[in-house]
Write an enzyme that holds these catalytic residues in place. Structure first.
Site, short mmCIF file in Angstrom:
data_model
loop_
_atom_site.label_atom_id
_atom_site.label_comp_id
_atom_site.label_asym_id
_atom_site.label_seq_id
_atom_site.Cartn_x
_atom_site.Cartn_y
_atom_site.Cartn_z
N HIS A 159 26.86 -11.88 36.62
CA HIS A 159 25.65 -12.33 35.93
C HIS A 159 24.39 -11.54 36.31
O HIS A 159 23.34 -11.77 35.75
CB HIS A 159 25.39 -13.82 36.20
CG HIS A 159 24.94 -14.08 37.61
ND1 HIS A 159 25.80 -14.13 38.66
CD2 HIS A 159 23.71 -14.26 38.13
CE1 HIS A 159 25.14 -14.35 39.77
NE2 HIS A 159 23.86 -14.44 39.49
C1 UD1 Z 1 19.12 -16.72 37.95
C2 UD1 Z 1 18.49 -16.07 39.16
C3 UD1 Z 1 19.57 -15.35 39.96
C4 UD1 Z 1 20.71 -16.29 40.31
C5 UD1 Z 1 21.24 -16.93 39.04
C6 UD1 Z 1 22.29 -17.94 39.37
C7 UD1 Z 1 16.19 -15.29 38.86
C8 UD1 Z 1 15.32 -14.10 38.65
N1 UD1 Z 1 17.52 -15.07 38.77
O1 UD1 Z 1 19.64 -15.68 37.14
O2 UD1 Z 1 19.02 -14.87 41.16
O3 UD1 Z 1 21.74 -15.55 40.92
O4 UD1 Z 1 20.17 -17.58 38.36
O5 UD1 Z 1 23.15 -18.20 38.33
O6 UD1 Z 1 15.70 -16.36 39.10
N2 UD1 Z 1 20.87 -19.33 30.16
C9 UD1 Z 1 21.45 -20.30 29.38
N3 UD1 Z 1 21.55 -21.56 29.90
C10 UD1 Z 1 21.12 -21.89 31.14
C11 UD1 Z 1 20.52 -20.89 31.93
C12 UD1 Z 1 20.42 -19.62 31.43
O7 UD1 Z 1 21.85 -20.05 28.26
O8 UD1 Z 1 21.25 -23.07 31.55
C13 UD1 Z 1 20.79 -17.95 29.63
C14 UD1 Z 1 19.50 -17.68 28.87
O9 UD1 Z 1 19.78 -16.82 27.81
C15 UD1 Z 1 18.66 -16.95 29.89
C16 UD1 Z 1 19.71 -16.18 30.70
O10 UD1 Z 1 20.85 -17.02 30.72
O11 UD1 Z 1 17.71 -16.10 29.32
C17 UD1 Z 1 19.29 -15.84 32.11
O12 UD1 Z 1 18.91 -17.03 32.80
P1 UD1 Z 1 17.85 -16.97 33.99
O13 UD1 Z 1 17.73 -18.32 34.57
O14 UD1 Z 1 16.61 -16.30 33.55
O15 UD1 Z 1 18.50 -15.97 35.01
P2 UD1 Z 1 19.96 -15.95 35.63
O16 UD1 Z 1 20.65 -14.72 35.17
O17 UD1 Z 1 20.64 -17.24 35.41
N1 UDP Z 2 29.88 -21.27 40.78
C1 UDP Z 2 30.39 -22.42 40.17
N2 UDP Z 2 30.96 -22.30 38.93
C2 UDP Z 2 31.06 -21.11 38.28
C3 UDP Z 2 30.54 -19.95 38.91
C4 UDP Z 2 29.94 -20.07 40.16
O1 UDP Z 2 30.34 -23.51 40.73
O2 UDP Z 2 31.59 -21.09 37.16
C5 UDP Z 2 29.23 -21.39 42.10
C6 UDP Z 2 29.76 -20.45 43.18
O3 UDP Z 2 30.90 -20.96 43.78
C7 UDP Z 2 28.56 -20.33 44.11
C8 UDP Z 2 27.40 -20.48 43.20
O4 UDP Z 2 27.89 -21.02 41.97
O5 UDP Z 2 28.50 -21.36 45.06
C9 UDP Z 2 26.84 -19.13 42.99
O6 UDP Z 2 25.93 -19.13 41.98
P1 UDP Z 2 25.64 -17.83 41.13
O7 UDP Z 2 26.77 -16.89 41.23
O8 UDP Z 2 25.25 -18.32 39.80
O9 UDP Z 2 24.34 -17.25 41.86
P2 UDP Z 2 24.11 -16.34 43.15
O10 UDP Z 2 24.88 -16.89 44.29
O11 UDP Z 2 24.49 -14.95 42.80
O12 UDP Z 2 22.64 -16.43 43.35
#
Ligand code: UD1
Ligand code: UDP
Length: 361
Positions: free
Chosen positions: A205
């Site tokens: 992601h």
């Molecule tokens: C965010 C965090 C990242 C973390 C990740 C965990 C920042 C800058 N990034 O990234 O560090 O590792 O969360 O998963 O804060 N979207 C949906 N539904 C949701 C959430 C997101 O559809 O519930 C989609 C939207 O199109 C959105 C995109 O995902 O624009 C990115 O979501 P965003 O929360 O901006 O960043 P993450 O990639 O989730």
């Molecule tokens: N995770 C989860 N379901 C999923 C993918 C990830 O529960 O389908 C959990 C994973 O085990 C970890 C956390 O989400 O504990 C990590 O979140 P993510 O990878 O979104 O963010 P990051 O750790 O890179 O910030």
């Protein structure tokens, strides 16, 4: 705005605890349990993640108390997400008048909480402090560096993170606490049954892996080289990118919806290997003793690479295949603490607030 209500007789201390994205939600759970007898924790969800699979289902699955406020920040460009989050958190601070703000990790919610605390003149506590990728093009790197600069108390999960903070001359007090993720895995070790079969588990992601069609195609090209089926719970941003660019999903790869945390732990534990760009999943793979292939050129969790359990393969399919064939190291030292990080963080938090109280009296 005043600096909250740190006055004698106002016990227990009230801590505004910020969550917003999936990893913050999951890692909030053990700290919430540890804080419960010591402090009044006001959980505030920024609403950065809002799909049920990313937020509500996780909250229920890990039995985190329902957040008292949801700020519904939603999906926006980073700078706007930061500004809106900060502004809405300031309103909650004015309403709740907490003694301190606690943030974790490196998301936009983390930095919004840090900026709101600074603007309100409140102490800031940062869980998972001192991690660095040294890539300023990552929003997470900018978030964590600024948060660490603003923090009064920095909870470093590892000695390496603490050394980084000290070398940078962090203003706040640095404590090595261990990693609350390790607490969760240790507490569930006897209950999590590995999923059956031979498969690789993948998650992707990171923005730089999903914002560029050629790079994301290379990520999928790596997964195609696995000699087993690949189970890939897809983050919503990755699903959107694959669909928008009509990328071919390799025949051995099955895309599924994001899974709940307990299911994720079963899938990790049973996997032949994990392929990921997630910070949390890299540590969890290590904690289960499952080899990790990190689809990045760098990692904040460098100890997992130094011990030989994690390989930085970037998006190079040959490096991916080679790393998958490597023998496992004999040793897997404790890197992330003793499984009691959350109670340690809770005790240090309350001690810090008591000392502040005495100073103020
Ligand atoms: C965010 C965090 C990242 C973390 C990740 C965990 C920042 C800058 N990034 O990234 O560090 O590792 O969360 O998963 O804060 N979207 C949906 N539904 C949701 C959430 C997101 O559809 O519930 C989609 C939207 O199109 C959105 C995109 O995902 O624009 C990115 O979501 P965003 O929360 O901006 O960043 P993450 O990639 O989730
Ligand atoms: N995770 C989860 N379901 C999923 C993918 C990830 O529960 O389908 C959990 C994973 O085990 C970890 C956390 O989400 O504990 C990590 O979140 P993510 O990878 O979104 O963010 P990051 O750790 O890179 O910030």
């Amino acid at each position: 705005m005043t600096a909250g209500r740190l006055a004698p007789g106002r016990r227990p201390p009230q801590i505004l605890s910020v969550i917003g994205a999936r990893p913050e939600i999951i890692q909030a759970a053990p700290l919430s349990v540890a804080l419960a007898p010591l402090a009044d924790e006001v959980l505030v969800h920024t609403g950065q993640h809002y799909d049920a699979a990313m937020s509500e289902n996780q909250i229920l699955a890990i039995r985190l108390p329902s957040p008292r406020h949801n700020l519904e920040v939603g999906s926006r460009p980073d700078l706007e997400q930061l500004a809106v989050g900060t502004e809405r958190l300031l309103r909650i601070i004015a309403l709740e008048r907490p003694d301190a703000v606690l943030v974790r990790g490196d998301t936009n919610g983390t930095l919004s909480g840090a900026r709101a605390a600074a603007a309100a003149g409140l102490p800031l506590l940062h869980v998972e402090a001192g991690l660095r990728s040294y890539r300023v093009d990552m929003p997470e790197e900018r978030n964590r560096v600024e948060t660490d600069r603003l923090a009064d108390v920095l909870f470093a999960p590892t000695e390496h993170a603490a050394r980084t903070l000290r070398a940078e001359g962090a203003r706040g007090a640095v404590h090595v606490t261990g990693d609350p993720l390790c607490d969760i895995l240790e507490s569930l070790r006897d209950r999590i049954r590995p999923a059956a079969g031979d498969y690789v588990l993948a998650t992707v992601h990171r923005d730089y892996n999903t914002n560029d069609p050629a790079r994301l195609a290379s990520v999928l090209g790596c997964l195609a080289r696995a000699p087993w089926p690949v189970i890939f719970p897809v983050h919503p941003r990755t699903r959107t990118s694959i669909a928008a660019w009509d990328l071919a999903v390799p025949a051995n790869v099955t895309l599924v919806e994001p899974v709940t945390y307990p299911r994720m732990l079963e899938l990790e534990r049973g996997a032949r290997a994990v392929a990921t760009d997630s910070g949390g999943v890299q540590r969890e793979a290590y904690l289960w003793g499952v080899p990790c292939l990190t689809l990045r050129e760098e990692t904040e969790w460098i100890e997992t690479v130094e011990t030989g359990w994690n390989a930085l393969v970037g998006v190079d399919a040959d490096a991916f295949a080679e790393a998958l064939a490597r023998p496992l190291p004999a040793e897997r030292p404790r890197l992330f603490g003793d499984g009691a990080a959350a109670p340690r963080i809770a005790r240090l938090t309350v001690k810090f607030l008591r000392e502040k109280l005495e100073e103020a009296a």
